[in-house]
Design a protein around this motif. Sequence first.
Motif, mmCIF file in Angstrom:
data_model
loop_
_atom_site.group_PDB
_atom_site.id
_atom_site.type_symbol
_atom_site.label_atom_id
_atom_site.label_comp_id
_atom_site.label_asym_id
_atom_site.label_seq_id
_atom_site.Cartn_x
_atom_site.Cartn_y
_atom_site.Cartn_z
ATOM 1 N N PRO A 1 0.888 -1.492 -0.188
ATOM 2 C CA PRO A 1 0.396 0.723 -0.129
ATOM 3 C C PRO A 1 0.710 1.343 -0.183
ATOM 4 O O PRO A 1 0.344 2.066 -0.253
ATOM 5 C CB PRO A 1 -0.622 -0.001 0.928
ATOM 6 N N ALA A 2 2.328 0.882 0.717
ATOM 7 C CA ALA A 2 2.828 1.993 -0.051
ATOM 8 C C ALA A 2 3.360 2.673 -0.680
ATOM 9 O O ALA A 2 3.220 3.889 -0.589
ATOM 10 C CB ALA A 2 3.598 2.445 2.039
ATOM 11 N N LEU A 3 3.797 1.851 -1.639
ATOM 12 C CA LEU A 3 4.077 2.432 -3.226
ATOM 13 C C LEU A 3 2.962 2.336 -4.071
ATOM 14 O O LEU A 3 3.146 3.180 -4.411
ATOM 15 C CB LEU A 3 5.176 1.432 -3.128
ATOM 16 N N ALA A 4 1.647 1.570 -3.793
ATOM 17 C CA ALA A 4 0.585 1.886 -4.627
ATOM 18 C C ALA A 4 0.137 3.324 -4.352
ATOM 19 O O ALA A 4 -0.411 3.717 -5.444
ATOM 20 C CB ALA A 4 -0.717 0.946 -4.204
ATOM 21 N N ALA A 5 0.305 3.962 -3.574
ATOM 22 C CA ALA A 5 0.124 5.570 -3.297
ATOM 23 C C ALA A 5 0.841 6.405 -3.945
ATOM 24 O O ALA A 5 0.340 7.633 -4.472
ATOM 25 C CB ALA A 5 0.100 6.014 -1.747
ATOM 26 N N LEU A 6 1.729 6.415 -4.045
ATOM 27 C CA LEU A 6 2.831 7.240 -5.468
ATOM 28 C C LEU A 6 2.474 6.606 -6.449
ATOM 29 O O LEU A 6 2.710 7.158 -7.501
ATOM 30 C CB LEU A 6 3.548 6.439 -5.250
ATOM 31 N N LEU A 7 0.999 5.658 -7.223
ATOM 32 C CA LEU A 7 0.517 5.131 -8.184
ATOM 33 C C LEU A 7 0.509 6.445 -8.990
ATOM 34 O O LEU A 7 0.625 6.767 -10.133
ATOM 35 C CB LEU A 7 0.212 4.041 -8.776
#
Length: 289
Positions: free
Chosen positions: A234-240
């Motif tokens: 989720p922490a990475l997906a928030a940057l998508l």
Amino acid sequence: MTVGELQAEVAYLGFETRLNDEAIRRGFIPAVNRGIAELDQLMPKTARVVFYHRPPADLLPSFSPIRKSPGETVTVDLPDGTLAFSARVSGTGVLILRDGRGDARFPFASGRRTATFCGRVEGSGTLLLTDGDGGGDCDLLAVRALDSGAADGLFDESGYLSYRCRDAHPDFFSFTPPCVEYRGVPYAGEYKTAGDALLLPASAPAGEYTAVIRLQPATVSESDGLDAEIPLDPALAALLPELVASFLWLDDTPEKARFYYEVYLRKYAALRASLRRFDGGNVVRGNGW
């Protein structure tokens, strides 16, 4: 975050209630997968492949070189228990492995250089050196008859055994430090990597080794539907959203694309800095997260 939620966020960044069909057709899913691949580098998924290494024994330790004259056939019977062989030759001729599968021919014309052939042996094996096209003046310089069919069974004069990691993990992507562990700690001995193969010297200590690998980033497809989860933490997906938006609008509105890419870079830098502040406390290194 789902694919549908990501679509809605990208549309919001473009001051729209939804992405139009043209934007979706033009490359929303490819842009998502490109973003996943880029973000995966920050926290890649890893795995460990355990294998047992046993140095093979050479059943022909005292083999002496043989010179073959034209018209002559040199025969070397491989000892019982031979599971793999290697032979180094020079000159012009044909090396034949005759075993339980029939004949395997290895023609060569190496001149003054050498050529090495190797492979598995099934049942009783015999090597024959015969004439080839253009003559049969050649040398059988070395033969190794090995009692191990471990790894690929590809043993040559370099002395390395090959262990392939893709067999255990079809989604193998690359090796990642520490590439090799021995008895639970990073291996300090000699090794090489080639593609998905870990190459250990035959002389390496016998025992259980672990190859540490990075896995191929997962992807999404149109057939997955809008309810499919984005395969990222989720922490990475928030940057998508900003990253995908910058990809989609690069051609039509480069200023907007550049703005959102700069926003993405700031968020990426902040997340990277926060991860570095943890020394394993909130980041489980074992499975890549």
